[in-house]
Design an enzyme around this catalytic site. Structure first.
Site, PDB file in Angstrom:
ATOM      1  CD  GLU A  63      -2.930  -1.230   0.179  1.00  0.00           C
ATOM      2  OE1 GLU A  63      -3.046  -0.242  -0.574  1.00  0.00           O
ATOM      3  OE2 GLU A  63      -3.628  -2.257   0.063  1.00  0.00           O
ATOM      4  CB  CYS A  98      -6.461  -1.872   6.660  1.00  0.00           C
ATOM      5  SG  CYS A  98      -6.605  -3.577   7.234  1.00  0.00           S
ATOM      6  CG  HIS A 139      -4.685  -4.802   2.449  1.00  0.00           C
ATOM      7  ND1 HIS A 139      -4.934  -3.474   2.206  1.00  0.00           N
ATOM      8  CD2 HIS A 139      -5.472  -5.136   3.509  1.00  0.00           C
ATOM      9  CE1 HIS A 139      -5.832  -3.031   3.073  1.00  0.00           C
ATOM     10  NE2 HIS A 139      -6.172  -4.002   3.875  1.00  0.00           N
TER      11      HIS A 139
HETATM   12  N1  PCA Z   1      -8.547  -6.000   7.080  1.00  0.00           N
HETATM   13  C1  PCA Z   1      -9.461  -4.879   7.235  1.00  0.00           C
HETATM   14  C2  PCA Z   1      -9.346  -4.492   8.686  1.00  0.00           C
HETATM   15  C3  PCA Z   1      -8.627  -5.601   9.359  1.00  0.00           C
HETATM   16  C4  PCA Z   1      -8.119  -6.455   8.267  1.00  0.00           C
HETATM   17  O1  PCA Z   1      -7.378  -7.428   8.422  1.00  0.00           O
HETATM   18  C5  PCA Z   1      -9.222  -3.756   6.238  1.00  0.00           C
HETATM   19  O2  PCA Z   1      -8.768  -4.032   5.124  1.00  0.00           O
HETATM   20  O3  PCA Z   1      -9.504  -2.607   6.537  1.00  0.00           O
END
Ligand code: PCA
Length: 203
Positions: A79, A142, A165
């Protein structure tokens, strides 16, 4: 090099979170040259900022590497950016669902990572693990976590932060709805490569 490595607790309809499974395994295996501190973060819009700040105050890491689960992803998502916005379509674990709320009233509209994600993408892909740079971490917990981490970087010059992610892992019990998965060991390896590369560049 002190690294704070975070994953999240389960949330929504999923009984497990691949980000925590990977965090635990990376912490157990260790990464050469890195002093790892692992932490499980709450999926809480209200609580995650305080939890992260407390961990940073306690551990004083050089780098924060945050992992999160992304349903639908079939590659490692590096990200680039966190946006000053919270907007959700599912409740968080406190039962809260923001509707176009700012994270920080006087904060920047967006904050960018201070690590070289293109180099990291290359390093991960060279090991045969699919990885891409992503320009949106979504607007759920996140993204908020990333925004908080990058704000902390502004307060602590020299500290770096990256959000990654991850897909579901192969065999993850909760991933029963036909979503893509990736071998857990590949994700562990990818996070190890990312950690090593960041440590090398920081030294
Ligand atoms: N994914 C979520 C919040 C916690 C997670 O593991 C997200 O992408 O915001």
């Amino acid at each position: 090099m002190k690294i704070l490595l975070t994953g999240f607790e389960p949330f929504g309809k999923y009984s497990e979170n691949s980000s925590w499974a990977v965090t635990e395994k990376v912490a157990a295996c260790g990464v050469v040259g890195a002093e790892l501190m692992a932490m499980r973060l709450p999926v809480s819009f209200a609580g995650v900022g305080t939890a992260l700040r407390k961990a940073v105050d306690k551990c004083r890491p050089h780098v924060i590497i945050m992992l999160g689960q992304c349903a639908g992803a079939d590659y490692i998502k590096l990200e680039r950016i966190a946006i000053n916005m919270m907007d959700a379509t599912i409740l968080d674990n406190d039962g809260y669902m923001p509707d176009e709320e700012q994270i920080c009233a006087d904060g920047d509209a967006a904050l960018f990572t201070n690590v070289d994600i293109k180099k990291l993408r290359k390093a991960v892909e060279e090991q045969g693990i699919p990885a891409k740079v992503s320009n949106s971490a979504g607007l759920y917990v996140c993204n908020r976590t990333y925004y908080e981490a990058l704000r902390l970087c502004c307060e602590r010059p020299g500290m770096k932060a990256l959000f990654v992610h991850l897909p579901f892992y192969d065999g993850q019990l909760s991933a029963t709805d036909g979503q893509p998965t990736m071998p857990l060991d590949d994700m562990v390896k990818a996070v190890g490569i990312i950690t090593t590369c960041i440590c090398r560049r920081c030294r």
